[in-house]
Design a protein around this motif. Structure first.
Motif, PDB file in Angstrom:
ATOM      1  N   LEU A 571      -4.874   3.092 -32.764  1.00 46.51           N
ATOM      2  CA  LEU A 571      -5.293   1.868 -33.596  1.00 46.51           C
ATOM      3  C   LEU A 571      -4.379   1.170 -34.498  1.00 46.51           C
ATOM      4  CD1 LEU A 571      -8.395   4.212 -34.995  1.00 46.51           C
ATOM      5  CD2 LEU A 571      -8.440   2.539 -33.124  1.00 46.51           C
ATOM      6  N   ILE A 601      -6.904  -0.097 -29.414  1.00 49.06           N
ATOM      7  CA  ILE A 601      -7.839  -1.120 -30.192  1.00 49.06           C
ATOM      8  C   ILE A 601      -6.879  -1.775 -31.482  1.00 49.06           C
ATOM      9  CG2 ILE A 601      -9.765  -1.363 -31.623  1.00 49.06           C
ATOM     10  CD1 ILE A 601     -10.935   1.169 -30.464  1.00 49.06           C
ATOM     11  N   ILE A 603      -6.988  -4.249 -34.460  1.00 49.86           N
ATOM     12  CA  ILE A 603      -8.067  -4.620 -35.288  1.00 49.86           C
ATOM     13  C   ILE A 603      -7.592  -5.832 -36.323  1.00 49.86           C
ATOM     14  CG2 ILE A 603      -9.455  -4.133 -37.566  1.00 49.86           C
ATOM     15  CD1 ILE A 603      -7.943  -1.198 -35.705  1.00 49.86           C
ATOM     16  N   LEU A 612     -10.825   5.191 -42.061  1.00 45.13           N
ATOM     17  CA  LEU A 612     -11.741   4.995 -40.652  1.00 45.13           C
ATOM     18  C   LEU A 612     -12.607   3.653 -41.113  1.00 45.13           C
ATOM     19  CD1 LEU A 612     -12.352   8.614 -39.445  1.00 45.13           C
ATOM     20  CD2 LEU A 612     -10.788   6.809 -38.732  1.00 45.13           C
ATOM     21  N   GLN A 613     -12.630   3.275 -42.174  1.00 44.95           N
ATOM     22  CA  GLN A 613     -13.593   2.174 -42.657  1.00 44.95           C
ATOM     23  C   GLN A 613     -12.761   1.044 -43.171  1.00 44.95           C
ATOM     24  OE1 GLN A 613     -15.372   5.853 -44.177  1.00 44.95           O
ATOM     25  NE2 GLN A 613     -17.138   4.276 -44.678  1.00 44.95           N
ATOM     26  N   LYS A 617     -13.241  -3.727 -39.943  1.00 43.33           N
ATOM     27  CA  LYS A 617     -14.169  -3.069 -38.647  1.00 43.33           C
ATOM     28  C   LYS A 617     -14.199  -1.539 -38.998  1.00 43.33           C
ATOM     29  CE  LYS A 617     -13.820  -2.065 -33.688  1.00 43.33           C
ATOM     30  NZ  LYS A 617     -14.937  -2.751 -33.212  1.00 43.33           N
ATOM     31  N   ASP A 618     -15.460  -1.180 -38.979  1.00 45.04           N
ATOM     32  CA  ASP A 618     -15.793   0.348 -39.175  1.00 45.04           C
ATOM     33  C   ASP A 618     -15.585   0.984 -37.832  1.00 45.04           C
ATOM     34  OD1 ASP A 618     -16.864   2.627 -39.649  1.00 45.04           O
ATOM     35  OD2 ASP A 618     -18.751   1.956 -40.788  1.00 45.04           O
ATOM     36  N   LEU A 619     -14.502   1.788 -38.206  1.00 43.93           N
ATOM     37  CA  LEU A 619     -13.964   2.632 -37.000  1.00 43.93           C
ATOM     38  C   LEU A 619     -14.669   3.966 -36.543  1.00 43.93           C
ATOM     39  CD1 LEU A 619     -10.372   1.664 -37.354  1.00 43.93           C
ATOM     40  CD2 LEU A 619     -11.694   0.832 -35.506  1.00 43.93           C
ATOM     41  N   ARG A 620     -15.362   4.531 -37.700  1.00 46.42           N
ATOM     42  CA  ARG A 620     -16.035   6.007 -37.497  1.00 46.42           C
ATOM     43  C   ARG A 620     -16.916   6.273 -36.295  1.00 46.42           C
ATOM     44  NH1 ARG A 620     -19.485   5.757 -42.986  1.00 46.42           N
ATOM     45  NH2 ARG A 620     -19.778   3.599 -42.136  1.00 46.42           N
ATOM     46  N   THR A 622     -16.326   4.918 -33.372  1.00 45.75           N
ATOM     47  CA  THR A 622     -15.307   4.698 -32.190  1.00 45.75           C
ATOM     48  C   THR A 622     -14.533   5.882 -32.320  1.00 45.75           C
ATOM     49  OG1 THR A 622     -15.304   2.186 -32.448  1.00 45.75           O
ATOM     50  CG2 THR A 622     -13.556   3.415 -31.357  1.00 45.75           C
ATOM     51  N   VAL A 623     -13.907   6.636 -33.498  1.00 41.10           N
ATOM     52  CA  VAL A 623     -13.372   7.604 -33.413  1.00 41.10           C
ATOM     53  C   VAL A 623     -13.996   8.879 -32.956  1.00 41.10           C
ATOM     54  CG1 VAL A 623     -11.800   9.074 -34.885  1.00 41.10           C
ATOM     55  CG2 VAL A 623     -11.544   6.596 -34.829  1.00 41.10           C
TER      56      VAL A 623
END
Length: 633
Positions: A571, A601, A603, A612-613, A617-620, A622-623
């Protein structure tokens, strides 16, 4: 304890108040399994929280993409629905207090007018299984600078004198005591109403008399009298931001609800073209360090009815009968009251409800986590510890584990920083045992190579020991020792990458505690880390000595990549000015060339050091999906 027991109907008013103050300790987010819970939401502000909307406008816009999905649920045949699971009480309503089940009629323009409570109540009522009570407290023409001024922001002597001089021009009999009484008067009235309405639930709403009470959120929609304040305008409303932050803290304290989700509804009279310094000041209150996370700024300018505004400017509201009829289908008031648009008021309420639900979900997720701080993992002679984040309920099956490694340039940072807490609570709520670790650090912020000479490979060894610690204590913490992952940002992103790609034959294995256990991880998420240290170091200095270049090469994750490496989710943000996004691209390309599984990814717009947020983009999801795929087999 049921409300009916907290406030017996036979008690005197004096005793009633005493019991009320004592009982507020019970109004927390904790619920008891044996009793139903009523979730209480406060909607507070000035005239635009009072509401001037005509619900008939929703009929006009029934096919609008924002209205159509929920329009049918607002009606019962030709009539407006009266809900049997959402109630509202409005003690400050102009021309008399009102309470009952949620339907139209809780605005202040006409008998059936609406405010944000209409969209809010339907939104939360549709999403929450528990009964819902809205306590609406609003007065038109009230400022935060004076009327709602919180107790922790008392006026200065200069403010008091200036206000006294201004008021004495209208009424020479005004005294300094009169002025002091004005500051915070409506704040005090708000708290009084709030406590009285909580106490009155058993008598106002017999359906709820045996329910537990949970204060579930607070929506603040106010600002017109402050945006026109010339003194506030001069410093771009910085004082408003400060006062609103103190208002939030004071309200939470006075309602004994320190983690109560709080929504700031954007003042958006006039729509998007009128956005400016005041709206920025409102948004900035949600960014104050101690308020981040459970204070949310909600934009509303997008819901301003531009079609109604055009008719208003053409003066249809006082034109021919035909023009007036066309106007009344979309508006019935001035722009500072959002044209009285039922569409606008409804959509604002929906947005406030969605924000509250999102905040509740986050709070629920994070409360479903147990934290054990400062666990020794490196031996008695080491001061560095780790924090464990555990799912609240012990699973019947073994739980995968994840090591979290903090950033800080190999010389700073901490296991308990906000990013690491965010990652630990998010992943533990998703069913992982997480260990956020402190590790050995350089003493000074020297150049990259000098720092490495001081701490490498000891910092890597500490991370390896953390993995071994989890395997050693797998039984104690219910860990699946075959499935351990790692995640880290910046310097932590670098370290978890090396941790993942180095194996026992590379000569960098730790010789410390728990050597009988493997330090290999089965999945890794490096976030904006340096992965080719030679390239990074040469960008920061004119030349490297042979020794410097050798240690940079040895410490580079790209040096150790082969086809046997575990899956990687990389990320990085495009606006990272600390570590170029090229570093993650180099890592991804090298992994792909070696046929090791890798996903990159990038961003757009994200800076360095996001959690993670990030707002971009909220990545929660995805992770979590990545770790689920590779660790929950």
């Amino acid at each position: 304890m049921p409300i009916s027991q907290l406030f017996p109907l036979s008690c005197s008013w004096k005793n009633h108040c005493v019991l009320l103050l004592l009982s507020l300790a019970f109004f927390s987010s904790a619920t008891l399994a044996h009793a139903e819970t009523v979730k209480v939401f406060f909607l507070v502000g000035q005239s635009n929280m009072e509401g001037k909307g005509n619900p008939l406008h929703l009929d006009t816009y029934r096919d609008d993409p924002l209205i159509k999905p929920t329009y049918a649920s607002l009606k019962n045949g030709e009539n407006w629905r009266v809900r049997d699971d959402v109630w509202i009480t409005y003690p400050s309503k102009a021309r008399g207090a009102k309470h009952g089940p949620l339907t139209v009629g809780y605005g202040t323009k006409e008998e059936n007018s609406i405010g944000p409570e209409f969209g809010f109540g339907h939104t939360v009522g549709n999403a929450i299984k528990s009964p819902v009570l809205i306590i609406k407290i609003a007065w038109g023409g009230k400022s935060l600078a004076i009327d709602f001024r919180p107790p922790s922001a008392p006026p200065s002597e200069a403010e008091l004198k200036a206000t006294l001089n201004r008021l004495q021009k209208r009424n020479p009999e005004t005294t300094l005591d009169d002025v002091k009484e004005q500051y915070g008067h409506y704040y005090r009235e708000m708290i009084r109403h709030a406590k009285e309405e909580l106490a009155a639930i058993p008598t106002r709403f017999p359906e709820l008399k045996d329910a537990e009470v949970e204060i579930a959120g607070f929506v603040w929609h106010q600002g017109f009298n402050d945006i026109i304040n010339r003194d506030l305008r001069e410093n771009k409303y910085e004082d408003y931001t400060e006062w609103l932050g103190k208002f939030i803290r004071d309200v939470r304290k006075d309602l004994n609800s320190p983690q109560m989700p709080f929504v700031i509804g954007e003042l958006s009279t006039g729509g998007i073209p009128n956005r400016g310094d005041f709206q920025i000041a409102q948004a900035n209150a949600a960014k104050l360090d101690d308020l981040k996370g459970n204070v949310i700024f909600v934009p509303t300018a997008e819901y301003y009815d531009t079609a109604a505004h055009e008719l208003y400017l053409k003066e249809y509201w006082k034109g021919t009968d035909e023009q007036k009829a066309k106007w009344m289908k979309v508006g019935n008031d001035r722009p500072y009251h959002y044209l009285g648009s039922g569409k606008t008021y409804y959509l604002k309420g929906v947005a406030f409800g969605d924000a509250i639900l999102k905040a509740q979900k986050k709070s629920s997720e994070q409360s479903a986590v147990r934290v054990i701080k400062d666990v020794p993992y490196l031996g008695e002679n080491r001061s560095e510890k780790l924090d464990l984040y555990l799912p609240a309920t012990r699973s019947k099956t073994r739980t995968p584990a994840i090591v979290i490694v903090h950033g800080g340039g190999w010389f700073g940072g901490d296991k308990g920083a906000k990013r690491e807490q965010n990652i630990g609570k998010t992943l533990a709520a998703a069913g992982y045992v997480c260990a956020s670790v402190n590790y050995r650090l350089a003493k000074k912020k020297d150049d990259l190579a000098t720092r490495l000479h001081e701490v490498w490979p000891g910092n890597l060894h500490d991370c390896q020991t953390a993995v071994r610690f989890l395997r050693k204590h797998a039984d104690k913490y219910n860990i699946d020792p075959e499935n351990i992952g790692a995640i880290g940002g910046s310097a932590g992103g670098h370290l978890v990458a090396v941790l993942a790609y180095v194996d026992e034959t590379d000569g960098l294995d730790a010789t410390g505690p728990y050597g009988e256990f493997s330090c290999r991880v089965q999945a890794v998420v490096p976030m904006y880390g340096v992965h080719d240290l030679v390239v990074q170091a040469k960008q920061r200095t004119n030349a490297l000595s042979d020794a410097d270049e050798e240690i940079c090469k040895q410490a580079s994750p790209v040096t150790w990549i082969d086809a046997n490496d575990p899956p990687s989710l990389i990320l990085h943000g495009t606006k990272d000015t600390t570590v170029p996004v090229k570093q993650s691209e180099i890592l991804h390309e090298k992994l792909q060339a070696s046929h090791a599984p890798s996903e990159l990814i990038i961003i757009e717009g994200a800076p360095h050091s996001f959690h993670l947020q990030p707002k971009q983009k909220d990545l929660r999801e995805t992770v979590i999906r990545f770790f689920d795929q590779h660790l929950k087999k």
